[in-house]
Design a protein around this motif. Sequence first.
Motif, PDB file in Angstrom:
ATOM      1  N   GLU A 181     -68.525  14.894  10.522  1.00 54.90           N
ATOM      2  CA  GLU A 181     -68.428  15.083   9.071  1.00 54.90           C
ATOM      3  C   GLU A 181     -68.597  13.725   8.377  1.00 54.90           C
ATOM      4  O   GLU A 181     -67.981  12.745   8.788  1.00 54.90           O
ATOM      5  CB  GLU A 181     -67.024  15.650   8.775  1.00 54.90           C
ATOM      6  CG  GLU A 181     -66.785  16.052   7.358  1.00 54.90           C
ATOM      7  CD  GLU A 181     -67.373  17.434   7.041  1.00 54.90           C
ATOM      8  OE1 GLU A 181     -67.260  18.321   7.899  1.00 54.90           O
ATOM      9  OE2 GLU A 181     -67.938  17.575   5.946  1.00 54.90           O
ATOM     10  N   ILE A 184     -74.687  11.125   8.584  1.00 53.35           N
ATOM     11  CA  ILE A 184     -75.963  11.777   8.249  1.00 53.35           C
ATOM     12  C   ILE A 184     -77.152  11.235   9.037  1.00 53.35           C
ATOM     13  O   ILE A 184     -78.177  11.893   9.125  1.00 53.35           O
ATOM     14  CB  ILE A 184     -76.268  11.647   6.729  1.00 53.35           C
ATOM     15  CG1 ILE A 184     -76.292  10.182   6.295  1.00 53.35           C
ATOM     16  CG2 ILE A 184     -75.256  12.443   5.908  1.00 53.35           C
ATOM     17  CD1 ILE A 184     -76.869   9.966   4.893  1.00 53.35           C
ATOM     18  N   LEU A 205     -77.104  23.101   9.913  1.00 53.14           N
ATOM     19  CA  LEU A 205     -77.306  22.484   8.601  1.00 53.14           C
ATOM     20  C   LEU A 205     -77.220  23.616   7.575  1.00 53.14           C
ATOM     21  O   LEU A 205     -77.967  24.592   7.684  1.00 53.14           O
ATOM     22  CB  LEU A 205     -78.693  21.821   8.564  1.00 53.14           C
ATOM     23  CG  LEU A 205     -79.093  21.086   7.292  1.00 53.14           C
ATOM     24  CD1 LEU A 205     -78.251  19.826   7.097  1.00 53.14           C
ATOM     25  CD2 LEU A 205     -80.585  20.713   7.341  1.00 53.14           C
ATOM     26  N   HIS A 209     -79.119  22.600   2.327  1.00 48.09           N
ATOM     27  CA  HIS A 209     -79.265  21.178   2.660  1.00 48.09           C
ATOM     28  C   HIS A 209     -80.555  20.924   3.446  1.00 48.09           C
ATOM     29  O   HIS A 209     -81.199  21.853   3.936  1.00 48.09           O
ATOM     30  CB  HIS A 209     -78.037  20.685   3.425  1.00 48.09           C
ATOM     31  CG  HIS A 209     -76.868  20.444   2.508  1.00 48.09           C
ATOM     32  ND1 HIS A 209     -76.754  19.304   1.766  1.00 48.09           N
ATOM     33  CD2 HIS A 209     -75.814  21.233   2.191  1.00 48.09           C
ATOM     34  CE1 HIS A 209     -75.653  19.382   1.024  1.00 48.09           C
ATOM     35  NE2 HIS A 209     -75.067  20.544   1.257  1.00 48.09           N
ATOM     36  N   ASN A 228     -82.784  23.844   8.102  1.00 55.32           N
ATOM     37  CA  ASN A 228     -82.058  24.277   9.290  1.00 55.32           C
ATOM     38  C   ASN A 228     -82.966  25.083  10.224  1.00 55.32           C
ATOM     39  O   ASN A 228     -83.777  25.895   9.761  1.00 55.32           O
ATOM     40  CB  ASN A 228     -80.872  25.149   8.869  1.00 55.32           C
ATOM     41  CG  ASN A 228     -79.949  25.467  10.026  1.00 55.32           C
ATOM     42  OD1 ASN A 228     -79.633  24.598  10.839  1.00 55.32           O
ATOM     43  ND2 ASN A 228     -79.504  26.713  10.112  1.00 55.32           N
ATOM     44  N   THR A 245     -78.820  15.486   4.108  1.00 53.33           N
ATOM     45  CA  THR A 245     -78.008  15.535   2.898  1.00 53.33           C
ATOM     46  C   THR A 245     -76.618  16.094   3.228  1.00 53.33           C
ATOM     47  O   THR A 245     -75.810  16.320   2.336  1.00 53.33           O
ATOM     48  CB  THR A 245     -78.684  16.411   1.827  1.00 53.33           C
ATOM     49  OG1 THR A 245     -78.860  17.730   2.366  1.00 53.33           O
ATOM     50  CG2 THR A 245     -80.037  15.838   1.418  1.00 53.33           C
ATOM     51  N   HIS A 246     -76.360  16.302   4.525  1.00 52.85           N
ATOM     52  CA  HIS A 246     -75.110  16.907   5.023  1.00 52.85           C
ATOM     53  C   HIS A 246     -75.115  16.648   6.525  1.00 52.85           C
ATOM     54  O   HIS A 246     -76.162  16.372   7.105  1.00 52.85           O
ATOM     55  CB  HIS A 246     -75.163  18.417   4.736  1.00 52.85           C
ATOM     56  CG  HIS A 246     -73.924  19.175   5.082  1.00 52.85           C
ATOM     57  ND1 HIS A 246     -73.619  19.583   6.360  1.00 52.85           N
ATOM     58  CD2 HIS A 246     -72.916  19.643   4.288  1.00 52.85           C
ATOM     59  CE1 HIS A 246     -72.468  20.259   6.349  1.00 52.85           C
ATOM     60  NE2 HIS A 246     -72.024  20.309   5.113  1.00 52.85           N
ATOM     61  N   ARG A 247     -73.981  16.787   7.170  1.00 48.51           N
ATOM     62  CA  ARG A 247     -73.984  16.661   8.637  1.00 48.51           C
ATOM     63  C   ARG A 247     -74.795  17.806   9.264  1.00 48.51           C
ATOM     64  O   ARG A 247     -75.063  18.819   8.624  1.00 48.51           O
ATOM     65  CB  ARG A 247     -72.568  16.639   9.215  1.00 48.51           C
ATOM     66  CG  ARG A 247     -71.903  18.004   9.226  1.00 48.51           C
ATOM     67  CD  ARG A 247     -70.742  18.093  10.221  1.00 48.51           C
ATOM     68  NE  ARG A 247     -71.203  17.999  11.590  1.00 48.51           N
ATOM     69  CZ  ARG A 247     -71.726  19.015  12.301  1.00 48.51           C
ATOM     70  NH1 ARG A 247     -71.837  20.210  11.762  1.00 48.51           N
ATOM     71  NH2 ARG A 247     -72.113  18.837  13.543  1.00 48.51           N
ATOM     72  N   TYR A 248     -75.173  17.660  10.535  1.00 45.00           N
ATOM     73  CA  TYR A 248     -75.973  18.657  11.242  1.00 45.00           C
ATOM     74  C   TYR A 248     -75.869  18.348  12.736  1.00 45.00           C
ATOM     75  O   TYR A 248     -75.274  17.335  13.131  1.00 45.00           O
ATOM     76  CB  TYR A 248     -77.455  18.582  10.800  1.00 45.00           C
ATOM     77  CG  TYR A 248     -78.012  17.177  10.902  1.00 45.00           C
ATOM     78  CD1 TYR A 248     -77.885  16.294   9.832  1.00 45.00           C
ATOM     79  CD2 TYR A 248     -78.580  16.693  12.084  1.00 45.00           C
ATOM     80  CE1 TYR A 248     -78.326  14.981   9.931  1.00 45.00           C
ATOM     81  CE2 TYR A 248     -79.029  15.389  12.190  1.00 45.00           C
ATOM     82  CZ  TYR A 248     -78.891  14.531  11.115  1.00 45.00           C
ATOM     83  OH  TYR A 248     -79.303  13.231  11.218  1.00 45.00           O
TER      84      TYR A 248
END
Length: 273
Positions: A181, A184, A205, A209, A228, A245-248
């Motif tokens: 979390e 990126i 994802l 995002h 995603n 733009t977010h965790r993945y």
Amino acid sequence: MDVRHPTHPDQIPTFDTSALRGHYLVEELFEPGAIHTVYSHQDRVVLGGAVPQPGSPLELETEPPLRSEYFCERRELGVLSLGQGAVTVDGSTYELAHRDCLYVGRGARSVSFDSSEGGRFYLVSTPAHTSYPTSVARHADTVPARLGDPATANVRELRKYVHPDGIRSCELVMGVTELAEGSIWNTMPCHTHDRRTECYLYFDLPPEHRVIHLLGQPHETRNMIVRNEQAVISPSWSVHSGAGTHRYGFVWAMAGENQAFTDMDHVAIDELR
Ligand SMILES: O=C[C@H](O)[C@@H](O)CC(=O)C(=O)O
Ligand SMILES: [Zn+2]
């Protein structure tokens, strides 16, 4: 089966956004009730997605570009489960949880996918000169390498599944990396490995995002905006790195001349253009 021809690095500056995406991005692998495959002439990697509907298992069929009697006649196959499901190989069933990996050795005549709860399977197949045993590596049983730093927004856990000290294979090297979390960046500082093609499949994802994925030679990079469950094919001369733009998480898989994970030509951040 979609067929992708290889590209020369000098072509990169001539590609517009859609040409870049047409060559290197695999946008639609996962369709309910279907198996989709892409044959890349980069090291003859085949990528695929299988999404069985409850009560309707899907059988992995051979395709005309393979000119084989069955899919794994001359190939090995890595399966990464994105959810809960089962894979049956020549009558033996393997239950897989989210992020578990099944390796299928050359010569398996029948491979089928089943899930009663929305499971999906990511497939990576490479040519194989011999047959290694079909085996499973589970996310829960694999000790991850902990990489990165909060200061560089790249804290992540890397699990190697198919590699010389894990599940043995002919060419395939495969695992998953998951960002913490607030992190990126993957693979920055980045690298190339001239002896292998590498493919990434981004997962976990959220739909709204994106990952900004970098490709091309270090002195001539381009980017693609990736959703995603889309995959990127990186030729041996290309960097492969991204910021979300977010965790993945992402599944990475390599094929080619060697299997040495540490065989990388590192690129310093100030060399990138
Ligand atoms: O050659 C190795 C690959 O690029 C990946 O394994 C990198 C990766 O998972 C990471 O940095 O998190
Ligand atoms: Zn790499």
